[in-house]
Write a protein that holds these residues in place. Structure first.
Motif, PDB file in Angstrom:
ATOM      1  N   ILE A  24       0.840  -1.200   0.000  1.00 45.23           N
ATOM      2  CA  ILE A  24       0.000   0.000   0.000  1.00 45.23           C
ATOM      3  C   ILE A  24       0.881   1.259   0.000  1.00 45.23           C
ATOM      4  CG2 ILE A  24      -1.931   1.194   1.090  1.00 45.23           C
ATOM      5  CD1 ILE A  24      -2.563  -1.597  -0.127  1.00 45.23           C
ATOM      6  N   PRO A  25       1.773   1.451   0.962  1.00 44.04           N
ATOM      7  CA  PRO A  25       2.681   2.598   0.860  1.00 44.04           C
ATOM      8  C   PRO A  25       3.603   2.511  -0.353  1.00 44.04           C
ATOM      9  CG  PRO A  25       3.309   1.197   2.701  1.00 44.04           C
ATOM     10  CD  PRO A  25       1.967   0.735   2.243  1.00 44.04           C
ATOM     11  N   ALA A  26       3.907   1.290  -0.814  1.00 41.24           N
ATOM     12  CA  ALA A  26       4.777   1.134  -1.980  1.00 41.24           C
ATOM     13  C   ALA A  26       4.086   1.563  -3.272  1.00 41.24           C
ATOM     14  CB  ALA A  26       5.243  -0.306  -2.099  1.00 41.24           C
ATOM     15  N   ALA A  27       2.780   1.825  -3.210  1.00 47.20           N
ATOM     16  CA  ALA A  27       1.997   2.224  -4.397  1.00 47.20           C
ATOM     17  C   ALA A  27       2.079   1.180  -5.496  1.00 47.20           C
ATOM     18  CB  ALA A  27       2.423   3.595  -4.907  1.00 47.20           C
ATOM     19  N   SER A  28       2.010  -0.096  -5.114  1.00 47.05           N
ATOM     20  CA  SER A  28       2.062  -1.187  -6.081  1.00 47.05           C
ATOM     21  C   SER A  28       0.863  -1.143  -7.020  1.00 47.05           C
ATOM     22  CB  SER A  28       2.093  -2.530  -5.347  1.00 47.05           C
ATOM     23  OG  SER A  28       3.265  -2.662  -4.580  1.00 47.05           O
ATOM     24  N   ASN A  29       1.100  -1.579  -8.247  1.00 48.72           N
ATOM     25  CA  ASN A  29       0.077  -1.666  -9.289  1.00 48.72           C
ATOM     26  C   ASN A  29      -0.591  -0.328  -9.582  1.00 48.72           C
ATOM     27  OD1 ASN A  29      -1.095  -3.532 -11.172  1.00 48.72           O
ATOM     28  ND2 ASN A  29      -3.044  -3.287 -10.106  1.00 48.72           N
ATOM     29  N   CYS A  30       0.110   0.742  -9.323  1.00 47.99           N
ATOM     30  CA  CYS A  30      -0.418   2.084  -9.593  1.00 47.99           C
ATOM     31  C   CYS A  30       0.674   2.870 -10.298  1.00 47.99           C
ATOM     32  CB  CYS A  30      -0.846   2.761  -8.288  1.00 47.99           C
ATOM     33  SG  CYS A  30      -1.799   4.276  -8.514  1.00 47.99           S
ATOM     34  N   ASP A  31       0.803   2.632 -11.602  1.00 46.64           N
ATOM     35  CA  ASP A  31       1.896   3.210 -12.375  1.00 46.64           C
ATOM     36  C   ASP A  31       1.912   4.732 -12.269  1.00 46.64           C
ATOM     37  OD1 ASP A  31       2.569   0.689 -13.149  1.00 46.64           O
ATOM     38  OD2 ASP A  31       1.615   0.810 -15.123  1.00 46.64           O
ATOM     39  N   GLU A  32       3.096   5.254 -11.943  1.00 42.79           N
ATOM     40  CA  GLU A  32       3.336   6.691 -11.842  1.00 42.79           C
ATOM     41  C   GLU A  32       2.491   7.370 -10.762  1.00 42.79           C
ATOM     42  OE1 GLU A  32       3.067   8.519 -15.668  1.00 42.79           O
ATOM     43  OE2 GLU A  32       4.530   7.159 -16.577  1.00 42.79           O
ATOM     44  N   CYS A  33       1.971   6.584  -9.839  1.00 41.09           N
ATOM     45  CA  CYS A  33       1.223   7.166  -8.718  1.00 41.09           C
ATOM     46  C   CYS A  33       2.181   7.812  -7.727  1.00 41.09           C
ATOM     47  CB  CYS A  33       0.439   6.090  -7.974  1.00 41.09           C
ATOM     48  SG  CYS A  33      -1.188   5.744  -8.655  1.00 41.09           S
ATOM     49  N   ALA A  34       1.732   8.871  -7.118  1.00 34.09           N
ATOM     50  CA  ALA A  34       2.404   9.410  -5.942  1.00 34.09           C
ATOM     51  C   ALA A  34       1.830   8.680  -4.733  1.00 34.09           C
ATOM     52  CB  ALA A  34       2.167  10.904  -5.823  1.00 34.09           C
ATOM     53  N   SER A  35       2.678   7.969  -4.001  1.00 33.10           N
ATOM     54  CA  SER A  35       2.216   7.251  -2.820  1.00 33.10           C
ATOM     55  C   SER A  35       1.662   8.224  -1.781  1.00 33.10           C
ATOM     56  CB  SER A  35       3.374   6.464  -2.196  1.00 33.10           C
ATOM     57  OG  SER A  35       3.041   5.981  -0.910  1.00 33.10           O
ATOM     58  N   PHE A  36       0.764   7.719  -0.957  1.00 30.56           N
ATOM     59  CA  PHE A  36       0.237   8.555   0.122  1.00 30.56           C
ATOM     60  C   PHE A  36       1.351   9.046   1.044  1.00 30.56           C
ATOM     61  CE2 PHE A  36       0.061   4.345   2.215  1.00 30.56           C
ATOM     62  CZ  PHE A  36       0.587   4.634   3.471  1.00 30.56           C
ATOM     63  N   VAL A  37       2.444   8.304   1.119  1.00 31.09           N
ATOM     64  CA  VAL A  37       3.561   8.733   1.962  1.00 31.09           C
ATOM     65  C   VAL A  37       4.137  10.045   1.425  1.00 31.09           C
ATOM     66  CG1 VAL A  37       5.784   8.095   2.958  1.00 31.09           C
ATOM     67  CG2 VAL A  37       4.070   6.316   2.507  1.00 31.09           C
ATOM     68  N   ASP A  38       4.348  10.106   0.116  1.00 29.81           N
ATOM     69  CA  ASP A  38       4.862  11.331  -0.486  1.00 29.81           C
ATOM     70  C   ASP A  38       3.857  12.477  -0.381  1.00 29.81           C
ATOM     71  OD1 ASP A  38       7.481  10.440  -1.730  1.00 29.81           O
ATOM     72  OD2 ASP A  38       6.117   8.974  -2.590  1.00 29.81           O
ATOM     73  N   LEU A  39       2.588  12.166  -0.584  1.00 35.35           N
ATOM     74  CA  LEU A  39       1.552  13.201  -0.484  1.00 35.35           C
ATOM     75  C   LEU A  39       1.472  13.762   0.935  1.00 35.35           C
ATOM     76  CD1 LEU A  39      -1.248  11.462  -2.591  1.00 35.35           C
ATOM     77  CD2 LEU A  39       0.226  13.360  -3.309  1.00 35.35           C
ATOM     78  N   PHE A  40       1.588  12.896   1.917  1.00 36.31           N
ATOM     79  CA  PHE A  40       1.579  13.331   3.309  1.00 36.31           C
ATOM     80  C   PHE A  40       2.808  14.182   3.608  1.00 36.31           C
ATOM     81  CE2 PHE A  40       2.146  11.991   7.962  1.00 36.31           C
ATOM     82  CZ  PHE A  40       1.298  12.971   8.433  1.00 36.31           C
ATOM     83  N   GLY A  41       3.947  13.795   3.041  1.00 35.42           N
ATOM     84  CA  GLY A  41       5.156  14.587   3.220  1.00 35.42           C
ATOM     85  C   GLY A  41       5.014  15.983   2.636  1.00 35.42           C
ATOM     86  N   GLU A  42       4.360  16.081   1.487  1.00 35.35           N
ATOM     87  CA  GLU A  42       4.113  17.399   0.898  1.00 35.35           C
ATOM     88  C   GLU A  42       3.250  18.257   1.824  1.00 35.35           C
ATOM     89  OE1 GLU A  42       2.362  16.671  -2.873  1.00 35.35           O
ATOM     90  OE2 GLU A  42       4.231  15.978  -3.808  1.00 35.35           O
ATOM     91  N   HIS A  43       2.254  17.632   2.421  1.00 37.62           N
ATOM     92  CA  HIS A  43       1.392  18.359   3.351  1.00 37.62           C
ATOM     93  C   HIS A  43       2.196  18.864   4.549  1.00 37.62           C
ATOM     94  CE1 HIS A  43      -1.945  19.256   6.077  1.00 37.62           C
ATOM     95  NE2 HIS A  43      -1.359  18.480   6.965  1.00 37.62           N
ATOM     96  N   LEU A  44       3.053  18.018   5.102  1.00 38.34           N
ATOM     97  CA  LEU A  44       3.851  18.427   6.258  1.00 38.34           C
ATOM     98  C   LEU A  44       4.809  19.555   5.890  1.00 38.34           C
ATOM     99  CD1 LEU A  44       4.710  14.958   7.875  1.00 38.34           C
ATOM    100  CD2 LEU A  44       2.905  16.565   8.546  1.00 38.34           C
ATOM    101  N   SER A  45       5.327  19.524   4.667  1.00 40.78           N
ATOM    102  CA  SER A  45       6.267  20.558   4.231  1.00 40.78           C
ATOM    103  C   SER A  45       5.608  21.915   4.066  1.00 40.78           C
ATOM    104  CB  SER A  45       6.924  20.155   2.911  1.00 40.78           C
ATOM    105  OG  SER A  45       7.860  19.124   3.107  1.00 40.78           O
ATOM    106  N   THR A  46       4.317  21.918   3.840  1.00 43.53           N
ATOM    107  CA  THR A  46       3.589  23.179   3.651  1.00 43.53           C
ATOM    108  C   THR A  46       2.776  23.540   4.884  1.00 43.53           C
ATOM    109  OG1 THR A  46       1.732  21.990   2.605  1.00 43.53           O
ATOM    110  CG2 THR A  46       3.450  22.859   1.158  1.00 43.53           C
TER     111      THR A  46
END
Length: 247
Positions: A24-46
């Protein structure tokens, strides 16, 4: 390879978000997806406090809770990276139930509710997840904020599950997932982590919303909309009173 987001400003204090878990965090079977981990990191950065958050996503498809615990032993790169984390997300446990899935599909699971073959997996998950969270606390010396997610389903769901396995499977997997989430939530809270409810995020408060639109074509993994939904749940759970402790 772990995905790392660089600091947005060289002069800003930096913090590290580490994502641990399965496909799930690895974003398997979701080509070119941004994982929720990266999306959450973007939120924390802003978040407005000037802290730049780097992201290291260590999710591995197929991992069980025992695999994650092994990866956190001394000498493993996952242990070294986790020891430097300021925020950790953990999504693990669904694969713990796959070892006996064929027994269920063969109609030999047993028990009054037809789910008897999974009974031993629940206390085993409790023990191993407890050890995982204790190990994270040991590695980070208790200074990191840890968020532990549940699941909307430990097995495939939505249209794919109905087509491949039928409505009985969908109902039974929902019951099993509720039990697994109860274990995960109890362990998280007992160990001082934040539990993040993904069942409600994907299927609504009553658990009766069809999650097909949030899943990839395998019915098992989130699509990009699903990853955004998980990130939203993490953002809601991580309140302003939970500081991102920069190094």
């Amino acid at each position: 390879m772990p995905a790392v987001r660089p600091s947005v400003a060289a002069s800003a204090p930096s913090a590290l978000l580490v994502g641990l878990g399965d496909s799930i965090p690895a974003a398997s079977n979701c080509d070119e997806c941004a994982s929720f981990v990266d999306l959450f990191g973007e939120h924390l950065s802003t978040g407005g406090d000037g802290t730049a958050v780097e992201v290291t996503n260590l999710g591995v498809g197929g991992w069980t809770s025992a695999d994650l615990l092994d990866a956190l032993t001394d000498g493993r790169p996952e242990a070294a990276l986790t020891s430097a984390a300021d925020v950790v997300t953990v999504t693990i446990g669904a694969n713990d139930f796959y070892a006996v899935l064929d027994t269920y599909l063969d109609g030999e699971c047993g028990g009054d509710d037809g789910l008897g073959c999974f009974a031993d997996s629940l206390p085993a998950l409790e023990d191993t997840l407890t050890a995982v969270l204790d190990r994270i606390s040991e590695l980070t010396e208790g200074r990191s904020t840890v968020l532990v997610t549940g699941y909307w389903n430990v097995f495939p769901d939505g249209d794919v599950a109905r087509r491949l396995y039928g409505p009985q499977f969908v109902g039974d997997s929902a019951v099993l997932t509720g039990r697994a989430d109860d274990v995960i939530a109890a362990v998280a809270r007992d160990r001082g982590a934040i539990y993040v409810d993904l069942l409600t995020a994907f299927k609504g408060p009553a658990g009766d919303v069809d999650p097909t639109a949030l899943l990839t074509d395998d019915g098992d993994h989130p699509n990009q909309i699903g990853h955004r939904r998980i990130a939203d749940a993490l953002e809601s759970a991580f309140t302003p009173s939970d500081p991102v402790r920069a190094h």
